[in-house]
Design a protein around this motif. Structure first.
Motif, PDB file in Angstrom:
ATOM      1  N   LEU A 106     -25.078  21.375  -4.491  1.00 19.13           N
ATOM      2  CA  LEU A 106     -25.359  22.279  -5.284  1.00 19.13           C
ATOM      3  C   LEU A 106     -24.333  22.613  -6.508  1.00 19.13           C
ATOM      4  CD1 LEU A 106     -26.305  25.392  -2.956  1.00 19.13           C
ATOM      5  CD2 LEU A 106     -27.794  24.088  -4.213  1.00 19.13           C
ATOM      6  N   ILE A 107     -22.894  22.463  -6.298  1.00 18.46           N
ATOM      7  CA  ILE A 107     -21.972  22.564  -7.274  1.00 18.46           C
ATOM      8  C   ILE A 107     -22.200  21.280  -8.199  1.00 18.46           C
ATOM      9  CG2 ILE A 107     -19.513  22.519  -7.861  1.00 18.46           C
ATOM     10  CD1 ILE A 107     -19.077  23.940  -5.291  1.00 18.46           C
ATOM     11  N   HIS A 162     -34.011  22.433   2.206  1.00 19.01           N
ATOM     12  CA  HIS A 162     -34.016  21.820   0.905  1.00 19.01           C
ATOM     13  C   HIS A 162     -32.864  20.952   0.719  1.00 19.01           C
ATOM     14  CE1 HIS A 162     -35.661  26.146   0.451  1.00 19.01           C
ATOM     15  NE2 HIS A 162     -36.725  25.514  -0.132  1.00 19.01           N
ATOM     16  N   PHE A 163     -32.568  20.179   1.569  1.00 17.89           N
ATOM     17  CA  PHE A 163     -31.617  19.226   1.527  1.00 17.89           C
ATOM     18  C   PHE A 163     -31.877  18.150   2.515  1.00 17.89           C
ATOM     19  CE2 PHE A 163     -29.449  23.338   0.523  1.00 17.89           C
ATOM     20  CZ  PHE A 163     -28.584  22.833  -0.544  1.00 17.89           C
ATOM     21  N   ASP A 164     -31.425  17.031   1.753  1.00 17.19           N
ATOM     22  CA  ASP A 164     -31.504  15.461   2.609  1.00 17.19           C
ATOM     23  C   ASP A 164     -30.089  15.088   2.931  1.00 17.19           C
ATOM     24  OD1 ASP A 164     -34.106  15.204   2.030  1.00 17.19           O
ATOM     25  OD2 ASP A 164     -33.994  13.992   0.204  1.00 17.19           O
ATOM     26  N   CYS A 224     -24.947  14.347   1.028  1.00 20.94           N
ATOM     27  CA  CYS A 224     -25.961  15.355   1.274  1.00 20.94           C
ATOM     28  C   CYS A 224     -26.574  15.844  -0.176  1.00 20.94           C
ATOM     29  CB  CYS A 224     -25.237  16.687   1.880  1.00 20.94           C
ATOM     30  SG  CYS A 224     -26.399  18.162   2.014  1.00 20.94           S
ATOM     31  N   LEU A 225     -27.770  15.871  -0.264  1.00 24.57           N
ATOM     32  CA  LEU A 225     -28.457  16.003  -1.491  1.00 24.57           C
ATOM     33  C   LEU A 225     -29.492  17.065  -1.431  1.00 24.57           C
ATOM     34  CD1 LEU A 225     -28.828  12.234  -2.540  1.00 24.57           C
ATOM     35  CD2 LEU A 225     -27.194  13.904  -3.375  1.00 24.57           C
ATOM     36  N   GLY A 230     -35.921  21.382  -3.345  1.00 26.25           N
ATOM     37  CA  GLY A 230     -34.606  22.209  -3.684  1.00 26.25           C
ATOM     38  C   GLY A 230     -34.359  22.012  -4.935  1.00 26.25           C
ATOM     39  N   ARG A 231     -34.577  20.959  -5.751  1.00 27.21           N
ATOM     40  CA  ARG A 231     -34.306  20.784  -7.063  1.00 27.21           C
ATOM     41  C   ARG A 231     -35.121  21.692  -8.094  1.00 27.21           C
ATOM     42  NH1 ARG A 231     -32.662  14.411  -8.007  1.00 27.21           N
ATOM     43  NH2 ARG A 231     -31.022  14.194  -6.882  1.00 27.21           N
TER      44      ARG A 231
END
Length: 332
Positions: free
Chosen positions: A192-193, A261-263, A269-270, A275-276
């Motif tokens: 996220l950051i 919302h993350f892979d 981790c993205l 999520g985007r």
């Protein structure tokens, strides 16, 4: 989303008459060029020189990002605001008074981080008080007394580290940050950051493009090849206000969830596509949030505040005025 267009899917961008056309899965989506200032491409997008010429003539900037969500580069239309006089003065300020500008930027970062944390202190998260006091009563004084830019940057690093450590007091356990890892991010909070900082950096590139400032000459960050280092300088004080407030809202309200919302892979981790989309929508809403500017006596958005900081720097360069970056507490 106002003047910004985000492309998160694979497809093709072309010029169609006097519009921009995005073709995906055999369907066309038309983007009017009149009110488009920048395009963010987060997936594989085919383009051609006809489109680039069209974007250039309409002063539309296009930002590109890699698989990890990191900034790859920008299609930057021919400069429309060139000023040799300002360029000379910008270099002179770097040579003669770089340390003063660097101190102002890091003091601005510390002030804004402390103000963001004070919101949680007021809402019964008393544990953050020690972090606020450490920043305001110790680190900001040490910055004032620093004798080099390197020393200032070491204090900046300590401010961010203490900020990250405070997340444990007001965020869910699966979003607590143990260590800042950038390339690639290794957990949901780092993802996220990195994504938020990249968006803000690109927004700042766009803002500086529409001034007479030179992107390459910076004061806190060392001017370097292959990057717009002034955008790093200008964007820093807005990170606590724009990026981290967006993150905290999405996480604490469970609009973003680790399992949805993350892979996650072995070493990174993205944010996934859903999520985007959620993050971009919240980020744009934050950028367009208006506050009462204490000097202008009118409401301005954070998008405008970034541009105003560019103008403050120009006044410092040309007129010797003190450069005071954006202050969340003072509303300037």
């Amino acid at each position: 989303m106002g003047s910004t267009r985000y492309i998160v899917s694979m497809g093709e961008l072309t010029r169609k008459d006097n519009s921009i056309c995005f073709r995906k899965d055999g369907k066309n989506v038309y983007i009017p060029v009149e009110n488009t200032k920048e395009i963010f491409c987060f997936n594989e997008v085919s383009i051609n020189s006809k489109l680039l010429d069209f974007l250039s003539r309409n002063h539309v900037i296009m930002h590109f990002f890699n698989y990890y969500g990191g900034y790859s580069g920008t299609f930057y239309p021919r400069d429309q605001y060139l000023s040799g006089r300002l360029l000379i003065k910008q270099v002179e300020l770097f040579q003669n008074n770089r340390l003063t500008i660097a101190k102002s930027i890091v003091q601005g970062i510390g002030d804004n981080i402390a103000e963001v944390l004070y919101h949680y202190y007021k809402h019964d998260k008393k544990e953050v008080k020690d972090v606020i006091d450490r920043i305001r009563k110790d680190l900001l004084n040490r910055i004032e007394e620093a004798e080099s830019v390197e020393e200032v940057m070491s204090y900046e690093g300590e401010i961010w580290a203490r900020f990250y450590a405070s997340f444990q007091y007001f965020l869910p356990a699966d979003f607590i940050l143990n260590k800042r890892v950038k390339r690639p991010p290794d957990n949901p909070m780092n993802a996220l950051i990195s994504f938020g900082n990249t968006l803000l950096y690109a927004k700042t590139v766009s803002a500086i493009y529409r001034t007479h400032l030179d992107q390459r000459i910076s004061y806190l960050h060392q001017p370097a090849e292959r990057r717009f280092s002034l955008s790093l300088d200008i964007s820093e004080v807005f990170k606590p206000v724009v990026v981290f407030r967006t993150i905290f809202e999405l996480v604490n309200n469970r609009k973003l969830q680790v399992e949805k919302h993350f892979d996650r892979k072995v070493n990174y981790c993205l944010l996934n596509e859903d999520g985007r989309k959620i993050f971009v929508e919240a980020f744009e809403k934050r950028m367009e949030t208006a506050f009462l500017h204490s000097k202008l006596k009118r409401k301005v958005t954070y998008r405008t505040a970034i541009k105003l900081d560019c103008y403050k720097l120009i006044k410092s360069i040309l007129e010797g005025q003190e450069f005071r970056p954006f202050s969340l507490k003072e509303g300037i």
